[in-house]
Every structure is written in structure tokens, then in C-alpha cells.
Design a protein around this motif. Structure first.
Motif, PDB file in Angstrom:
ATOM      1  N   CYS A 167       0.849  -1.182   0.000  1.00 44.31           N
ATOM      2  CA  CYS A 167       0.000   0.000   0.000  1.00 44.31           C
ATOM      3  C   CYS A 167       0.890   1.239   0.000  1.00 44.31           C
ATOM      4  N   GLU A 168       1.994   1.160   0.722  1.00 43.31           N
ATOM      5  CA  GLU A 168       2.853   2.340   0.902  1.00 43.31           C
ATOM      6  C   GLU A 168       4.241   2.152   0.303  1.00 43.31           C
ATOM      7  N   GLY A 169       4.335   1.374  -0.771  1.00 48.47           N
ATOM      8  CA  GLY A 169       5.630   1.216  -1.438  1.00 48.47           C
ATOM      9  C   GLY A 169       6.290  -0.096  -1.075  1.00 48.47           C
ATOM     10  N   GLN A 187       1.060  -3.136   5.850  1.00 48.66           N
ATOM     11  CA  GLN A 187       1.660  -1.786   5.915  1.00 48.66           C
ATOM     12  C   GLN A 187       0.589  -0.765   6.218  1.00 48.66           C
ATOM     13  N   SER A 188      -0.658  -1.176   6.026  1.00 51.64           N
ATOM     14  CA  SER A 188      -1.792  -0.272   6.214  1.00 51.64           C
ATOM     15  C   SER A 188      -3.087  -1.067   6.072  1.00 51.64           C
ATOM     16  N   TRP A 189      -4.090  -0.571   6.742  1.00 50.91           N
ATOM     17  CA  TRP A 189      -5.432  -1.171   6.720  1.00 50.91           C
ATOM     18  C   TRP A 189      -6.234  -0.641   5.543  1.00 50.91           C
ATOM     19  N   GLN A 190      -5.675   0.368   4.917  1.00 47.92           N
ATOM     20  CA  GLN A 190      -6.435   1.228   4.016  1.00 47.92           C
ATOM     21  C   GLN A 190      -7.137   0.534   2.847  1.00 47.92           C
ATOM     22  N   LEU A 191      -6.416  -0.307   2.086  1.00 49.39           N
ATOM     23  CA  LEU A 191      -7.019  -0.834   0.855  1.00 49.39           C
ATOM     24  C   LEU A 191      -8.281  -1.651   1.178  1.00 49.39           C
ATOM     25  N   PHE A 210       3.348  -2.851   9.951  1.00 52.02           N
ATOM     26  CA  PHE A 210       4.747  -3.283   9.816  1.00 52.02           C
ATOM     27  C   PHE A 210       5.443  -2.568   8.665  1.00 52.02           C
ATOM     28  N   ARG A 211       6.613  -2.047   8.935  1.00 57.31           N
ATOM     29  CA  ARG A 211       7.412  -1.414   7.881  1.00 57.31           C
ATOM     30  C   ARG A 211       8.877  -1.773   8.095  1.00 57.31           C
ATOM     31  N   ALA A 212       9.478  -2.317   7.050  1.00 57.94           N
ATOM     32  CA  ALA A 212      10.914  -2.598   7.127  1.00 57.94           C
ATOM     33  C   ALA A 212      11.665  -1.290   6.888  1.00 57.94           C
ATOM     34  N   GLU A 213      11.715  -0.465   7.920  1.00 61.80           N
ATOM     35  CA  GLU A 213      12.392   0.834   7.842  1.00 61.80           C
ATOM     36  C   GLU A 213      13.864   0.574   8.131  1.00 61.80           C
ATOM     37  N   ARG A 214      14.693   0.804   7.147  1.00 59.04           N
ATOM     38  CA  ARG A 214      16.086   0.436   7.340  1.00 59.04           C
ATOM     39  C   ARG A 214      16.909   1.504   8.051  1.00 59.04           C
ATOM     40  N   HIS A 220      11.088   6.128  13.852  1.00 63.19           N
ATOM     41  CA  HIS A 220      10.625   4.971  13.085  1.00 63.19           C
ATOM     42  C   HIS A 220      10.738   3.667  13.856  1.00 63.19           C
ATOM     43  N   LEU A 221       9.661   2.906  13.816  1.00 61.30           N
ATOM     44  CA  LEU A 221       9.649   1.554  14.351  1.00 61.30           C
ATOM     45  C   LEU A 221       9.366   0.598  13.201  1.00 61.30           C
ATOM     46  N   SER A 222       9.757  -0.658  13.339  1.00 58.75           N
ATOM     47  CA  SER A 222       9.427  -1.650  12.310  1.00 58.75           C
ATOM     48  C   SER A 222       8.026  -2.204  12.543  1.00 58.75           C
ATOM     49  N   ALA A 227      -3.690   4.051  13.860  1.00 57.20           N
ATOM     50  CA  ALA A 227      -5.141   4.237  14.020  1.00 57.20           C
ATOM     51  C   ALA A 227      -5.619   4.880  12.730  1.00 57.20           C
ATOM     52  N   GLU A 228      -6.401   4.129  11.944  1.00 58.44           N
ATOM     53  CA  GLU A 228      -6.802   4.622  10.625  1.00 58.44           C
ATOM     54  C   GLU A 228      -8.303   4.864  10.572  1.00 58.44           C
ATOM     55  N   MET A 229      -8.705   5.684   9.634  1.00 61.33           N
ATOM     56  CA  MET A 229     -10.135   5.916   9.403  1.00 61.33           C
ATOM     57  C   MET A 229     -10.358   6.080   7.910  1.00 61.33           C
ATOM     58  N   GLY A 356       7.681  15.372  14.284  1.00 65.14           N
ATOM     59  CA  GLY A 356       7.441  14.988  12.896  1.00 65.14           C
ATOM     60  C   GLY A 356       6.002  14.648  12.568  1.00 65.14           C
ATOM     61  N   GLU A 357       5.852  13.892  11.488  1.00 67.08           N
ATOM     62  CA  GLU A 357       4.528  13.561  10.954  1.00 67.08           C
ATOM     63  C   GLU A 357       3.783  12.637  11.913  1.00 67.08           C
ATOM     64  N   ILE A 358       2.648  13.085  12.413  1.00 69.22           N
ATOM     65  CA  ILE A 358       1.859  12.221  13.303  1.00 69.22           C
ATOM     66  C   ILE A 358       0.642  11.624  12.592  1.00 69.22           C
ATOM     67  N   VAL A 359       0.189  12.280  11.522  1.00 72.64           N
ATOM     68  CA  VAL A 359      -0.955  11.772  10.753  1.00 72.64           C
ATOM     69  C   VAL A 359      -0.642  11.942   9.270  1.00 72.64           C
ATOM     70  N   GLY A 360      -1.068  10.952   8.465  1.00 70.80           N
ATOM     71  CA  GLY A 360      -0.929  11.083   7.016  1.00 70.80           C
ATOM     72  C   GLY A 360      -2.182  10.538   6.355  1.00 70.80           C
ATOM     73  N   GLN A 363      -7.406  12.062  -0.041  1.00 71.36           N
ATOM     74  CA  GLN A 363      -8.548  11.653  -0.819  1.00 71.36           C
ATOM     75  C   GLN A 363      -8.057  10.438  -1.610  1.00 71.36           C
ATOM     76  N   ARG A 364      -8.929   9.584  -2.130  1.00 70.98           N
ATOM     77  CA  ARG A 364      -8.471   8.397  -2.855  1.00 70.98           C
ATOM     78  C   ARG A 364      -8.763   8.543  -4.344  1.00 70.98           C
ATOM     79  N   SER A 365      -7.808   8.124  -5.146  1.00 73.75           N
ATOM     80  CA  SER A 365      -7.984   8.202  -6.594  1.00 73.75           C
ATOM     81  C   SER A 365      -9.147   7.314  -7.025  1.00 73.75           C
ATOM     82  N   LEU A 404      -3.096   7.538  11.761  1.00 76.06           N
ATOM     83  CA  LEU A 404      -2.411   8.265  12.835  1.00 76.06           C
ATOM     84  C   LEU A 404      -1.421   7.307  13.497  1.00 76.06           C
ATOM     85  N   GLY A 405      -0.193   7.744  13.640  1.00 74.18           N
ATOM     86  CA  GLY A 405       0.813   6.902  14.284  1.00 74.18           C
ATOM     87  C   GLY A 405       0.683   6.998  15.803  1.00 74.18           C
ATOM     88  N   VAL A 406       0.212   5.910  16.423  1.00 75.84           N
ATOM     89  CA  VAL A 406      -0.070   5.954  17.874  1.00 75.84           C
ATOM     90  C   VAL A 406       1.204   6.291  18.661  1.00 75.84           C
TER      91      VAL A 406
HETATM   92  O1  4AD Z   1       1.720   8.287   6.219  1.00 73.81           O
HETATM   93  P1  4AD Z   1       1.526   6.814   6.309  1.00 73.81           P
HETATM   94  O2  4AD Z   1       2.520   5.946   5.644  1.00 73.81           O
HETATM   95  O3  4AD Z   1       0.063   6.562   5.732  1.00 73.81           O
HETATM   96  C1  4AD Z   1      -0.507   5.376   5.431  1.00 73.81           C
HETATM   97  O4  4AD Z   1      -0.046   4.300   5.682  1.00 73.81           O
HETATM   98  C2  4AD Z   1      -1.888   5.512   4.887  1.00 73.81           C
HETATM   99  N1  4AD Z   1      -2.200   4.274   4.137  1.00 73.81           N
HETATM  100  C3  4AD Z   1      -2.847   5.747   6.004  1.00 73.81           C
HETATM  101  C4  4AD Z   1      -4.246   5.950   5.541  1.00 73.81           C
HETATM  102  O5  4AD Z   1      -4.494   6.861   4.780  1.00 73.81           O
HETATM  103  N2  4AD Z   1      -5.165   5.126   5.976  1.00 73.81           N
HETATM  104  O6  4AD Z   1       1.428   6.388   7.831  1.00 73.81           O
HETATM  105  C5  4AD Z   1       0.491   7.005   8.687  1.00 73.81           C
HETATM  106  C6  4AD Z   1       1.141   7.412   9.985  1.00 73.81           C
HETATM  107  C7  4AD Z   1       2.269   8.431   9.821  1.00 73.81           C
HETATM  108  O7  4AD Z   1       1.751   9.744   9.769  1.00 73.81           O
HETATM  109  C8  4AD Z   1       3.082   8.191  11.079  1.00 73.81           C
HETATM  110  O8  4AD Z   1       2.516   8.903  12.164  1.00 73.81           O
HETATM  111  C9  4AD Z   1       2.920   6.706  11.317  1.00 73.81           C
HETATM  112  O9  4AD Z   1       1.777   6.297  10.613  1.00 73.81           O
HETATM  113  N3  4AD Z   1       4.084   5.949  10.853  1.00 73.81           N
HETATM  114  C10 4AD Z   1       5.011   5.394  11.658  1.00 73.81           C
HETATM  115  N4  4AD Z   1       5.149   5.394  13.001  1.00 73.81           N
HETATM  116  C11 4AD Z   1       6.201   4.728  13.525  1.00 73.81           C
HETATM  117  N5  4AD Z   1       7.113   4.070  12.801  1.00 73.81           N
HETATM  118  C12 4AD Z   1       7.018   4.035  11.438  1.00 73.81           C
HETATM  119  N6  4AD Z   1       7.912   3.350  10.734  1.00 73.81           N
HETATM  120  C13 4AD Z   1       5.931   4.729  10.823  1.00 73.81           C
HETATM  121  N7  4AD Z   1       5.531   4.908   9.539  1.00 73.81           N
HETATM  122  C14 4AD Z   1       4.412   5.647   9.591  1.00 73.81           C
END
Ligand code: 4AD
Ligand code: MG
Length: 434
Positions: A167-169, A187-191, A210-214, A220-222, A227-229, A356-360, A363-365, A404-406
Motif C-alpha cells: 500500500c505504501e511502497g 503496511q496499512s489497513w487502508q485498501l 509493519f514497515r521494514a524501515e532500514r 521509526h519503528l518496524s 489508528a486509521e479511518m 514529525g509527521e503524526i498523521v498522514g 482523498q483516494r484516486s 495516525l501513528g499511535v
Molecule cells: O503516512 P503513512 O505511511 O500513511 C498510510 O499508511 C496511509 N495508508 C494511512 C491511511 O491513509 N489510511 O502512515 C500514517 C502514519 C504516519 O503519519 C506516522 O505517524 C505513522 O503512521 N508511521 C510510523 N510510526 C512509527 N514508525 C514508522 N515506521 C511509521 N511509519 C508511519
């Protein structure tokens, strides 16, 4: 046989038990003795309390046990509560009975140990007042998110953790052997949420992600909790306003329930109160770049990294919503803005203070061709997405959502240095134990 009534230390330090004979149980937090007296500090999940154990006030055998017991021994105590200004918390227990449940071995954690050692001993360090305070805040944050969405008529909806798609690359996927096949950790609940809005319209979820953040960063956590909506009929503006309300709601709940934890963590409560009542600004990515250009060399089109986000946030005291990032650096499902084709209808919310980024979200294509092209450019196999494109074939509607990144939110509210302390057992590129 009468069952013992156990008192929680919180009840004692709130002044409700003064002069009363009570029973408590917990663990030895500190202990020192001289001659015929032992001073212990006892902890339970409500706080810490001084216990004074004087020879003669209890059976000799119990007194000897008290002298012997090392810190982190578990025990039950009976005694009378007195006010004592010198004691931590302002109260002390005059002990008349003591029963050691487990004599602890010499506890391996002592003062001033390295962060790496504390991570190795996380299963024990989790008892510290420091992690105890953070975990209490985290519990409130999680509860607040459920409360926020349920009060507004959202349904909780669950997606699979094992997923065939990215979903996210593709670069941050964790692959899992799946019988004779392969799959990925979510990587996300979104799809899946995008499928469910055609049934439930307004949905949310919180779950492990889960994200394999190198890269090793303090953000960043793996494995983290997102929390998605997702909402049918909503556009970018609608969801940015919901995200602002959600963050303020979370902040207010923490201020209501966790004042003493925030105090323990040395957080500026006045500042947090002010944020919880402020209006959060919305700016565009282009406006953000123009602000940054005053401080650094930066070209339009570059993603905002930690350095840029931190610089930008020197201009703001509250979180800021940044919309319309360049299409090229965005995920395949983020649509072009019809009013500005170079940018996408998406947003990040950035917290002040370097968190940093707490929410991302976005809109969906709704454009199958555009998404197909973008996935192909990323080298994805289109077949895996045909189910997702079906959602655009049968009664497609405008819809939007965010994540939202908890741990990011917990780290920010608690003012902690590293995101690792916002989750009980952190997983990072270098750590998956204990
Ligand atoms: O911006 P991200 O990648 O968005 C999505 O995954 C969308 N699919 C969400 C959606 O639209 N339903 O991730 C969302 C949030 C980021 O703003 C960040 O707060 C957190 O998840 N996040 C991480 N937190 C900790 N460790 C990581 N490796 C994170 N990657 C993203
Ligand atoms: Mg993002």
C-alpha cells in the motif's frame, strides 16, 4: 474465612485512608534499614508509598524477612496510614504485618544504565515509573481514539494482517512465507477499508502495522500501531478537520486522566492545555517550501524530511496540516488535484517540537488508468490490484481517509526522546528481542 480487602496506593495518596488500618500488596521499590527499623518504598499500579517497619510492631520473623528482602520482592503489608510530609507522596504506612510472596534475586537494573542495556532488560524495565507513566498515557490515547470515532457513529472494521499487496511502497514490506506462496505483513489497513466503506460508510481501526524501515531514527519503528479511518463521500478538507478534532480530543483526554503521569515526565501541562484548545493551521506544501526557503536551500518537489519538518515547525506552536505534496513523491492511490495537477489531494499533520509527521492521509484516486500507470512505474504486478480496482467499477464514490501513528502521538504528548519508549517492546532494524 474473610477475604482481605486490598487498598490501592492511589487511594492512599489521594488522602482517603488517613488514620485507617489497611492492607496493600505490591513490590519493593526502594529499601534501607538501620538497626531496628526498615524503611521501604512500596509500589503498585497506583503509585508509591513509604512503609515503616519497626521491630516490635510486627512478629520478629516478619521483621527479619523485611530486612532480608531485596528490591522488586513482592509482598503484602498491613498497617495504619499516617500523614508524613517527609515521605514521598506525603503518607506512610506503619506496618503491623508483612508477608513476602517472593524474595527477589538481586535486580539487574541499577541507576544510570545505558539505553541498550535497558532495552535488553525491557521485560524488567517495564516496571519503572518512567515506562509506567508512558504506558498509562498510551492506554488513554488508545481509549480516546475508540471513544472519538464511536461517538461520531463510526464502525470498527478489521482488515487482514497478511496481505498480498503493498500500500505504501514495496521497499518497506516484510515478506512472510505463506504455505507454498508468499504474502506480506500489513503496511496499512487502508485498501481493505476502501472496500468496506461501500457497506459501512464510516469506519476506523487500530492495529499493528509493519514497515521494514532500514534507517535508524528516533521516529521509526518496524512494528507500530496505526489508528486509521476511512469515510465515504468525504473530501480532503473534511478529513483534515476530523484529524485536527481527533488530536485535540486525545490531548484533552490525556490531560483529564494522566496529569500525574505528565508531571512525572516533566511535561509542560499549560502548554499542552493551550494546544488542546487552539486552532491548528492548514498550509500547502508549496507554502511550506516558501517558509523553508528563508532558512535553507530547498527546491520544490523534494519530500520534507526530519530536518525540513523540524525547521518548518519552528514557526508553529501547534500541529500543522500540510496539504498538496508533489504527486511524484506520493503513493499510487493519491489523486492529482484537479486545480493543481502537479500536486496530490493529500495531507500530513506535523507535530511541533521535533516529533514529525503524526498523521498522514488523502482523498483516494477514482481513476483506474492513472493508478495502473503509477503502479506499473513502481514495478508492481497489476493483477494483484484487480480486486481493488473493482471498488472503482461498482458504485464508486468519492472517499478519503488517514492514518495516525499511535507511538508518534504518545511520544509527542509525553515529550520523550525516542519513539522506542512509546511502545512496550519495540521492534527496530536492530532489535526484535525480548
Ligand atoms: O503516512 P503513512 O505511511 O500513511 C498510510 O499508511 C496511509 N495508508 C494511512 C491511511 O491513509 N489510511 O502512515 C500514517 C502514519 C504516519 O503519519 C506516522 O505517524 C505513522 O503512521 N508511521 C510510523 N510510526 C512509527 N514508525 C514508522 N515506521 C511509521 N511509519 C508511519
Ligand atoms: Mg506519510
Amino acid at each position: 474465612m474473610t477475604k482481605t480487602k486490598w487498598t490501592n496506593i492511589k487511594d492512599i495518596i489521594e488522602g482517603n485512608k488517613t488514620g485507617k488500618k489497611i492492607n496493600i500488596r505490591g513490590w519493593i521499590y526502594r529499601s534501607r534499614s538501620s538497626g531496628n527499623i526498615v524503611f521501604m518504598v512500596i509500589r503498585d499500579n497506583g503509585g508509591i508509598l513509604q512503609a515503616t517497619i519497626k521491630k516490635g510492631n510486627l512478629p520478629d520473623e516478619d521483621f527479619n524477612d523485611a530486612k532480608k528482602a531485596l528490591i522488586e520482592s513482592s509482598l503484602e503489608l498491613e498497617g495504619v496510614i499516617r500523614e508524613d510530609k517527609r515521605a514521598p507522596g506525603g503518607y506512610e504506612l506503619k506496618v503491623s504485618n508483612l508477608n513476602i510472596i517472593n524474595f527477589a534475586e538481586k535486580f539487574p537494573i541499577v541507576k544510570d544504565q545505558s539505553p541498550e542495556f535497558l532495552l535488553d532488560k525491557r521485560h524488567l524495565w517495564i516496571r519503572s515509573q518512567y515506562l509506567n507513566s508512558i504506558l498509562k498515557v498510551r492506554s488513554t490515547v488508545v481509549g480516546a481514539i475508540h471513544k472519538f470515532f464511536r461517538k461520531r457513529g463510526y464502525y470498527e472494521f478489521d482488515a487482514p494482517v497478511l496481505q498480498p499487496n503493498q500500500c505504501e511502497g514495496g521497499s518497506t514490506l516484510f515478506q512472510v512465507k505463506y504455505y507454498n506462496n508468499k504474502t506480506f505483513l500489513s503496511q496499512s489497513w487502508q485498501l481493505y477499508a476502501e472496500a468496506a466503506i461501500f457497506s459501512l460508510e464510516k469506519i476506523y481501526n487500530m492495529g499493528p502495522t509493519f514497515r521494514a524501515e532500514r534507517s535508524k531514527t528516533s521516529r521509526h519503528l518496524s512494528e507500530f500501531w496505526m489508528a486509521e479511518m476511512e469515510v465515504a463521500w468525504a473530501d480532503l478538507y473534511d478529513i483534515t478537520e476530523i484529524a485536527k478534532e481527533e488530536i485535540k480530543f486525545i490531548m484533552k483526554e490525556v490531560l483529564k486522566q494522566n496529569k500525574s503521569d505528565l508531571e512525572y515526565l516533566n511535561q509542560d501541562i499549560k502548554k499542552l492545555e493551550k494546544i488542546s484548545k487552539s486552532k491548528f493551521p492548514t498550509i500547502t506544501y508549496t507554502e511550506a517550501i516558501n517558509i523553508l526557503k528563508k532558512h535553507m536551500d530547498i527546491d520544490w518537489g523534494k519530500d520534507l524530511r526530519t530536518l525540513e519538518e523540524n525547521k518548518l515547525m519552528e514557526h508553529f506552536e501547534t500541529p500543522v496540516v500540510v496539504t498538496n505534496y508533489p504527486v511524484e513523491i506520493m503513493a499510487f492511490y493519491k489523486p492529482k488535484d484537479p486545480k493543481d495537477n502537479k500536486t496530490a489531494l493529500c495531507f500530513d499533520m506535523i507535530a511541533p517540537g521535533g516529533y514529525g509527521e503524526i498523521v498522514g492521509g488523502s482523498q483516494r484516486s477514482l481513476d483506474i488508468n492513472d493508478m495502473t500507470n503509477r503502479l506499473k512505474e513502481m514495478g508492481e504486478s497489476i493483477d494483484n490490484y484487480d480486486w481493488y480496482f473493482d471498488l472503482r467499477r461498482y458504485g464508486s464514490v468519492p472517499h478519503s481517509g488517514y492514518g495516525l501513528g499511535v507511538e508518534r502521538v504518545v511520544a509527542w504528548i509525553c515529550g520523550i526522546e525516542n519513539i522506542k519508549d512509546a511502545i512496550p517492546f519495540p521492534r527496530t532494524v536492530l532489535r526484535f528481542r525480548p
